[in-house]
Design a protein around this motif. Structure first.
Motif, short mmCIF file in Angstrom:
data_model
loop_
_atom_site.label_atom_id
_atom_site.label_comp_id
_atom_site.label_asym_id
_atom_site.label_seq_id
_atom_site.Cartn_x
_atom_site.Cartn_y
_atom_site.Cartn_z
N CYS A 28 3.09 6.25 6.17
CA CYS A 28 3.33 5.11 5.28
C CYS A 28 4.05 3.98 6.01
N GLY A 29 4.61 4.25 7.18
CA GLY A 29 5.24 3.20 7.99
C GLY A 29 4.25 2.12 8.40
N LEU A 31 2.25 0.72 6.46
CA LEU A 31 2.15 -0.24 5.36
C LEU A 31 3.20 -1.34 5.46
N CYS A 32 4.28 -1.05 6.18
CA CYS A 32 5.44 -1.95 6.12
C CYS A 32 6.13 -2.11 7.46
N SER A 34 7.38 0.19 9.11
CA SER A 34 8.56 1.08 9.02
C SER A 34 9.85 0.34 8.74
N ILE A 35 9.79 -0.53 7.74
CA ILE A 35 10.95 -1.39 7.48
C ILE A 35 12.20 -0.60 7.09
N CYS A 36 12.01 0.57 6.46
CA CYS A 36 13.21 1.30 6.03
C CYS A 36 13.95 1.93 7.21
N PHE A 103 13.39 9.52 0.33
CA PHE A 103 12.90 8.17 0.02
C PHE A 103 11.37 8.13 0.17
N PRO A 104 10.64 7.51 -0.77
CA PRO A 104 11.08 6.61 -1.83
C PRO A 104 11.43 7.30 -3.16
N ILE A 126 12.08 -3.53 -0.29
CA ILE A 126 11.44 -3.22 0.99
C ILE A 126 10.19 -2.34 0.91
N CYS A 127 10.12 -1.44 -0.03
CA CYS A 127 9.11 -0.37 0.07
C CYS A 127 7.85 -0.67 -0.74
N PRO A 128 6.70 -0.81 -0.07
CA PRO A 128 5.46 -1.09 -0.81
C PRO A 128 5.07 0.03 -1.77
N LEU A 129 5.48 1.24 -1.51
CA LEU A 129 5.14 2.35 -2.42
C LEU A 129 5.88 2.19 -3.75
#
Ligand code: SF4
Ligand code: SF4
Length: 178
Positions: A28-29, A31-32, A34-36, A103-104, A126-129
């Motif tokens: 899932c990183g 998708l973003c 890995s912003i988290c 998380f999430p 932050i999280c697209p999910l």
């Protein structure tokens, strides 16, 4: 109340149980970016849960700061304070803190003590999910594993109290999610 040895055993069990599991079949990183795992805002980090620090005391990639209850607001069960941690975005995966593993999802507790797993609205920025309410896209094995892990953790009074206090704060902050 669990002894320190009991808490350490519990956390080892939780880390073993949740070591390999990921929210999606794919990374899932992607998708973003890995912003988290990045400093998406100044000073971001997470609190360790009571006893979790026993497993993470020798990890050089983790910076720990003790937040004392005299200076910060905590659930009453955290009678002295808690460890706040930040990382250098390169943790050994098997040692990532539980807050990163779940998380999430997070546990949300009602006043009557019943609880459920929810997408954590605190991650909305932050999280697209979370933004797309993708709970049904999460792997069933991820949801089930986290449910088992949280069920075990919620047998610890200090963690239960923390989850209840966090849930109250969340309900105040995001009433539209309830
Ligand atoms: S922010 Fe959400 S989608 Fe991105 S890596 Fe973290 S959990 Fe996965
Ligand atoms: S500890 Fe690991 S999983 Fe958690 S934010 Fe840092 S790099 Fe990401």
């Amino acid at each position: 109340m669990l002894s320190e040895a009991g808490l350490e055993r519990l956390w080892r069990e939780i880390y073993d149980l949740t070591g390999e599991i990921t929210p999606l079949h794919s990374d899932c990183g992607e998708l973003c970016d890995s912003i988290c795992c990045q400093d998406w805002e100044e000073g971001v980090g997470i609190y360790l849960y009571p006893g979790e620090e026993i497993l993470l005391s020798g990890e050089s990639w983790l910076r720990r700061t003790w937040h004392d209850t005299r200076n910060y607001t905590f659930p009453t069960a955290w009678d002295r304070g808690a460890w706040f941690v930040t990382c250098d975005a390169r943790c050994p995966r098997e040692m990532r803190p539980f807050g990163c593993r779940t998380f999430p999802l997070t546990a949300d507790m009602s006043e009557d003590g019943s609880w459920r797993l929810i997408l954590d609205p605190n991650g909305l920025p932050i999280c697209p999910l979370i933004k797309t309410d993708a709970r049904f896209q999460l792997r069933a094995s991820f949801r089930n594993t986290m449910k088992i892990a949280w069920r075990k953790l919620l047998t610890v009074e200090a963690i239960r109290n923390d989850v209840l206090a966090s849930s109250r704060r969340r309900r105040m902050r995001y009433p539209q999610e309830y």
